[in-house]
Design a protein around this motif. Structure first.
Motif, PDB file in Angstrom:
ATOM      1  N   ILE A  38      64.376  36.823 -79.034  1.00 30.19           N
ATOM      2  CA  ILE A  38      65.477  36.965 -77.718  1.00 30.19           C
ATOM      3  C   ILE A  38      65.000  38.265 -77.416  1.00 30.19           C
ATOM      4  N   ILE A  39      65.152  38.944 -78.367  1.00 29.78           N
ATOM      5  CA  ILE A  39      64.741  40.832 -77.812  1.00 29.78           C
ATOM      6  C   ILE A  39      63.967  40.658 -76.924  1.00 29.78           C
ATOM      7  N   PHE A  40      62.400  40.102 -76.921  1.00 28.11           N
ATOM      8  CA  PHE A  40      61.252  40.095 -76.113  1.00 28.11           C
ATOM      9  C   PHE A  40      61.401  38.988 -75.389  1.00 28.11           C
ATOM     10  N   GLY A  41      62.054  37.965 -74.953  1.00 33.48           N
ATOM     11  CA  GLY A  41      62.274  37.641 -74.140  1.00 33.48           C
ATOM     12  C   GLY A  41      63.436  39.090 -72.833  1.00 33.48           C
ATOM     13  N   LEU A  42      64.260  39.122 -73.850  1.00 32.29           N
ATOM     14  CA  LEU A  42      65.092  40.223 -72.567  1.00 32.29           C
ATOM     15  C   LEU A  42      64.028  40.921 -71.854  1.00 32.29           C
ATOM     16  N   LEU A  43      63.797  41.514 -72.689  1.00 31.14           N
ATOM     17  CA  LEU A  43      62.683  42.646 -71.860  1.00 31.14           C
ATOM     18  C   LEU A  43      61.303  41.974 -71.185  1.00 31.14           C
ATOM     19  N   ASN A  44      60.471  41.036 -71.283  1.00 30.35           N
ATOM     20  CA  ASN A  44      60.500  40.525 -70.906  1.00 30.35           C
ATOM     21  C   ASN A  44      61.461  40.426 -69.522  1.00 30.35           C
ATOM     22  N   LEU A  45      62.173  39.430 -69.490  1.00 28.00           N
ATOM     23  CA  LEU A  45      62.831  39.644 -68.564  1.00 28.00           C
ATOM     24  C   LEU A  45      63.292  40.872 -67.405  1.00 28.00           C
ATOM     25  N   PRO A  49      59.106  43.549 -65.735  1.00 27.77           N
ATOM     26  CA  PRO A  49      58.922  43.497 -64.440  1.00 27.77           C
ATOM     27  C   PRO A  49      59.198  44.848 -63.771  1.00 27.77           C
ATOM     28  N   VAL A  50      59.781  46.122 -64.171  1.00 26.02           N
ATOM     29  CA  VAL A  50      60.263  47.035 -63.464  1.00 26.02           C
ATOM     30  C   VAL A  50      58.939  48.119 -64.008  1.00 26.02           C
ATOM     31  N   ILE A  51      58.311  47.905 -65.486  1.00 27.62           N
ATOM     32  CA  ILE A  51      57.265  48.367 -65.853  1.00 27.62           C
ATOM     33  C   ILE A  51      56.184  48.112 -64.808  1.00 27.62           C
ATOM     34  N   GLU A  52      55.147  46.904 -64.386  1.00 30.79           N
ATOM     35  CA  GLU A  52      54.719  46.264 -63.690  1.00 30.79           C
ATOM     36  C   GLU A  52      54.950  47.274 -62.554  1.00 30.79           C
ATOM     37  N   PHE A  53      56.070  46.658 -61.837  1.00 29.79           N
ATOM     38  CA  PHE A  53      55.995  47.480 -60.608  1.00 29.79           C
ATOM     39  C   PHE A  53      55.030  49.048 -60.703  1.00 29.79           C
ATOM     40  N   ASN A  71      52.051  44.047 -71.581  1.00 30.72           N
ATOM     41  CA  ASN A  71      52.267  42.463 -72.390  1.00 30.72           C
ATOM     42  C   ASN A  71      52.591  43.346 -73.884  1.00 30.72           C
ATOM     43  N   GLY A  72      50.906  44.392 -73.798  1.00 29.07           N
ATOM     44  CA  GLY A  72      51.360  45.186 -75.520  1.00 29.07           C
ATOM     45  C   GLY A  72      52.270  46.114 -75.182  1.00 29.07           C
ATOM     46  N   LEU A  73      52.964  47.449 -74.546  1.00 26.61           N
ATOM     47  CA  LEU A  73      53.674  47.971 -74.273  1.00 26.61           C
ATOM     48  C   LEU A  73      55.359  47.258 -74.291  1.00 26.61           C
ATOM     49  N   VAL A  74      55.044  45.875 -74.122  1.00 30.29           N
ATOM     50  CA  VAL A  74      56.837  45.384 -74.524  1.00 30.29           C
ATOM     51  C   VAL A  74      57.149  44.577 -76.091  1.00 30.29           C
ATOM     52  N   LEU A  75      55.676  44.469 -75.611  1.00 31.95           N
ATOM     53  CA  LEU A  75      55.282  43.493 -77.439  1.00 31.95           C
ATOM     54  C   LEU A  75      56.706  44.755 -78.636  1.00 31.95           C
ATOM     55  N   LYS A  76      55.565  45.621 -77.959  1.00 30.45           N
ATOM     56  CA  LYS A  76      55.201  47.138 -79.454  1.00 30.45           C
ATOM     57  C   LYS A  76      56.996  47.691 -79.061  1.00 30.45           C
ATOM     58  N   LEU A  77      57.436  47.610 -77.660  1.00 31.18           N
ATOM     59  CA  LEU A  77      58.881  48.212 -77.734  1.00 31.18           C
ATOM     60  C   LEU A  77      59.895  46.908 -78.149  1.00 31.18           C
ATOM     61  N   ALA A  78      59.508  45.834 -78.075  1.00 38.33           N
ATOM     62  CA  ALA A  78      60.050  44.532 -78.876  1.00 38.33           C
ATOM     63  C   ALA A  78      60.425  45.031 -80.105  1.00 38.33           C
ATOM     64  N   ALA A  93      48.998  46.203 -80.832  1.00 35.60           N
ATOM     65  CA  ALA A  93      50.001  44.972 -80.050  1.00 35.60           C
ATOM     66  C   ALA A  93      49.197  45.271 -78.574  1.00 35.60           C
ATOM     67  N   ILE A  94      48.282  45.509 -78.663  1.00 35.24           N
ATOM     68  CA  ILE A  94      47.560  44.571 -76.756  1.00 35.24           C
ATOM     69  C   ILE A  94      47.166  43.628 -77.312  1.00 35.24           C
ATOM     70  N   ILE A  95      46.181  43.177 -78.263  1.00 42.07           N
ATOM     71  CA  ILE A  95      45.570  42.478 -78.531  1.00 42.07           C
ATOM     72  C   ILE A  95      46.980  41.050 -79.346  1.00 42.07           C
TER      73      ILE A  95
END
Length: 113
Positions: A38-45, A49-53, A71-78, A93-95
């Motif tokens: 759930i946290i990973f989904g919320l961070l992806n949402l 997008p802010v990091i990608e921008f 993607n690795g950064l968001v996963l590590k954060l989650a 995390a990237i792998i």
């Protein structure tokens, strides 16, 4: 509602598979797995997008390969947010993010008709 449930189930299964395949990924319990999903989904949402921008120029220069780093950064954060889980190392995390993307792609193609 069906798509949200499918998203949670597929991501949970994919995260579990990644934790089985990689020694550097640890998920302690089913509750931690569901919370992480759930946290990973919320961070992806929200955050991704802010990091990608802001990383759009470097993503363009690397022909899209920097998106794996995002993607690795968001996963590590989650993993850092959810107690009972751990992910050791940013390269791992990237792998893990790449493996998670592959697993999600396979599961979505099989289950999302």
């Amino acid at each position: 509602m069906r798509r949200i449930s499918l998203f949670i189930v597929i991501n949970a299964i994919s995260l579990y598979i990644v934790s089985v395949l990689m020694k550097s990924v640890y998920i302690g319990s089913l509750a931690s797995l569901i919370t992480l999903t759930i946290i990973f989904g919320l961070l992806n949402l929200i955050v991704k997008p802010v990091i990608e921008f802001f990383s759009l120029p470097i993503t363009f220069l690397t022909l899209g390969l920097f998106s794996f780093v995002v993607n690795g950064l968001v996963l590590k954060l989650a993993f850092n947010i959810v107690p009972g889980t751990s992910l050791h190392g940013f390269f791992n995390a990237i792998i893990a993010a790449v493996l998670l993307t592959i697993a999600n792609t396979i599961f979505y193609n099989v289950f999302d008709s």
